[in-house]
Write an enzyme that holds these catalytic residues in place. Structure first.
Site, PDB file in Angstrom:
ATOM      1  N   PRO A 113      25.428  83.840  35.882  1.00 39.05           N
ATOM      2  CG  PRO A 113      24.595  85.493  34.490  1.00 39.05           C
ATOM      3  CD  PRO A 113      24.232  84.674  35.688  1.00 39.05           C
ATOM      4  N   GLY A 115      31.117  86.116  37.960  1.00 42.01           N
ATOM      5  CA  GLY A 115      31.833  87.394  38.047  1.00 42.01           C
ATOM      6  C   GLY A 115      30.937  88.603  37.830  1.00 42.01           C
ATOM      7  CG  LEU A 118      24.154  88.405  39.343  1.00 40.98           C
ATOM      8  CD1 LEU A 118      23.635  87.964  37.979  1.00 40.98           C
ATOM      9  CD2 LEU A 118      23.115  89.289  40.044  1.00 40.98           C
ATOM     10  N   GLY A 119      26.513  86.233  43.101  1.00 37.33           N
ATOM     11  CA  GLY A 119      26.702  85.188  44.118  1.00 37.33           C
ATOM     12  C   GLY A 119      27.056  83.821  43.550  1.00 37.33           C
ATOM     13  CB  SER A 120      28.508  82.590  40.358  1.00 40.55           C
ATOM     14  OG  SER A 120      29.694  83.331  40.356  1.00 40.55           O
ATOM     15  CB  SER A 121      32.129  82.259  44.395  1.00 37.86           C
ATOM     16  OG  SER A 121      31.814  83.346  45.220  1.00 37.86           O
ATOM     17  CG  ASP A 164      27.717  87.452  48.425  1.00 38.05           C
ATOM     18  OD1 ASP A 164      27.128  88.463  48.849  1.00 38.05           O
ATOM     19  OD2 ASP A 164      28.496  87.484  47.455  1.00 38.05           O
TER      20      ASP A 164
HETATM   21  C1  MEV Z   1      29.552  91.141  47.465  1.00 38.61           C
HETATM   22  O1  MEV Z   1      28.418  90.420  47.001  1.00 38.61           O
HETATM   23  C2  MEV Z   1      29.158  92.093  48.544  1.00 38.61           C
HETATM   24  C3  MEV Z   1      30.292  92.954  49.086  1.00 38.61           C
HETATM   25  O2  MEV Z   1      29.696  93.794  50.084  1.00 38.61           O
HETATM   26  C4  MEV Z   1      31.416  92.138  49.692  1.00 38.61           C
HETATM   27  C5  MEV Z   1      31.038  91.445  50.991  1.00 38.61           C
HETATM   28  O3  MEV Z   1      30.003  91.780  51.581  1.00 38.61           O
HETATM   29  O4  MEV Z   1      31.827  90.591  51.400  1.00 38.61           O
HETATM   30  C6  MEV Z   1      30.877  93.871  48.027  1.00 38.61           C
END
Ligand code: MEV
Length: 328
Positions: A113, A115, A118-121, A164
């Site tokens: 899903p 946004g 969960l690391g979609s990008s 990520d």
């Molecule tokens: C995003 O998945 C994790 C954050 O810590 C941002 C980042 O680490 O770049 C919020």
């Protein structure tokens, strides 16, 4: 771009397939941007891509999206169809690989899903890179995948910590600490399988926005925020040990503590808190938001069967699923 480091395997394929999983963060999101360690794991669902020569005469790369929070065709065209950030990511892809990728069509099917933290990008970035190299018949090392994925992640998230795309390109469960020019990354081997229920609230406003807003709050009370980041560092360190010793009750307790800090950092929301409480009431060992917060997902660790919590989330009207971290 490091084509020199890519070994040509000869030929190339008519069609090449690639995959990259999503991710969850067990401890340390946001603090990781400031140099605290964090723990992340891959999800057992992800992004699949099929790469082939484009059929349309529109110059590409053409991304045919399904499940990225958008269904349709995207090209590196500033005024074209689809979300601006995806068009910019394709433009960056052309900068990284040159014109040869303009001939390609990337059919994307995402089970992550969008946004929701969960690391979609990052999964999309890693899967695109793997698919392009596979299509051209080129070996690509995991270091080069990570380097290219970071370049794409910068389009999506500004100046990410790198956690990520690192966990997504390496797989499994990792300890990640950003250093001044690099990162310290170590595999963690869980002694016991860790089962999670994942509950989804609405999409967040964006990782970049959440990180920037926190930076601005932190700049007004630097000492206090340093204190919180130090607390989160200790949580990550104790959690790493508890995971390797199979002490899941301790891991859950540390997740709850981390959630308290995330609330203090104002990245939680009433809905995320509600899902955490629901999961704990249903017997979760611990629950916390995962990723940037401000919406998105909650992960709840359970002793064995995540179904009662997955069902409780669903009954309350939230999308939910189970995932797990295997022992190695
Ligand atoms: C995003 O998945 C994790 C954050 O810590 C941002 C980042 O680490 O770049 C919020």
């Amino acid at each position: 771009m490091n084509h020199e480091q890519s070994e040509n395997l000869g030929g190339g394929a008519d069609i090449a397939f690639s995959y990259a999983p999503g991710k969850i963060i067990l401890a340390g999101e946001h603090a990781v941007v400031y140099g605290s360690p964090a723990i992340a794991a891959t999800l057992d669902r992800g992004v699949r891509i099929a790469v082939q020569l484009r059929k349309s005469d529109q110059k590409g790369p053409v991304l045919k999206a399904s499940g990225l929070g958008f269904v349709g065709h995207v090209r590196p065209d500033p005024d074209g169809e689809g979300p601006e950030v995806l068009r910019k990511a394709l433009t960056r892809l052309v900068e990284l690989y040159g014109d040869r990728v303009c001939e390609l069509e990337l059919m994307v099917d995402s089970a992550i899903p969008a946004g929701r933290g969960l690391g979609s990008s990052a999964a999309l970035s890693v899967a695109m890179i793997r698919g392009i190299h596979r299509f051209f018949g080129e070996y690509v090392s995991s270091e080069v995948v990570a380097e290219l994925a970071l370049a794409l992640e910068k389009v999506f998230h500004g100046n990410p910590s790198g956690i990520d795309h690192t966990v997504i390109s390496q797989g499994g469960l990792i300890w990640y600490k950003k250093e001044s020019t690099d990162a310290c990354v170590c595999k963690i081997s869980p002694k016991r399988v860790m089962h999670f229920a994942v509950g989804l609230t609405g999409p967040h406003a964006g990782t970049k926005q959440a990180v920037q807003a926190l930076r601005s709050r932190a700049s007004r009370h630097e000492g206090l925020y340093q204190h919180i980041f130090a607390g989160i560092s200790q949580i990550a360190a104790e959690m790493r040990l508890a995971i390797t010793e199979g002490k899941l009750a301790a891991v859950g307790e540390l997740m709850n503590l981390n959630q308290g800090y995330l609330n203090a950092l104002a990245v939680s929301t009433p809905e995320l808190e509600k899902l955490c409480t629901m999961a704990r009431d249903k017997g979760a060992l611990g629950a916390k938001l995962t990723g940037a917060g401000g919406g998105g997902a909650v992960i709840a660790l359970v002793d064995d069967d995540p179904k009662p919590i997955v069902d409780a989330f669903a009954k309350a009207g939230y999308l939910s699923f189970a995932t797990k971290c295997e022992t190695e």
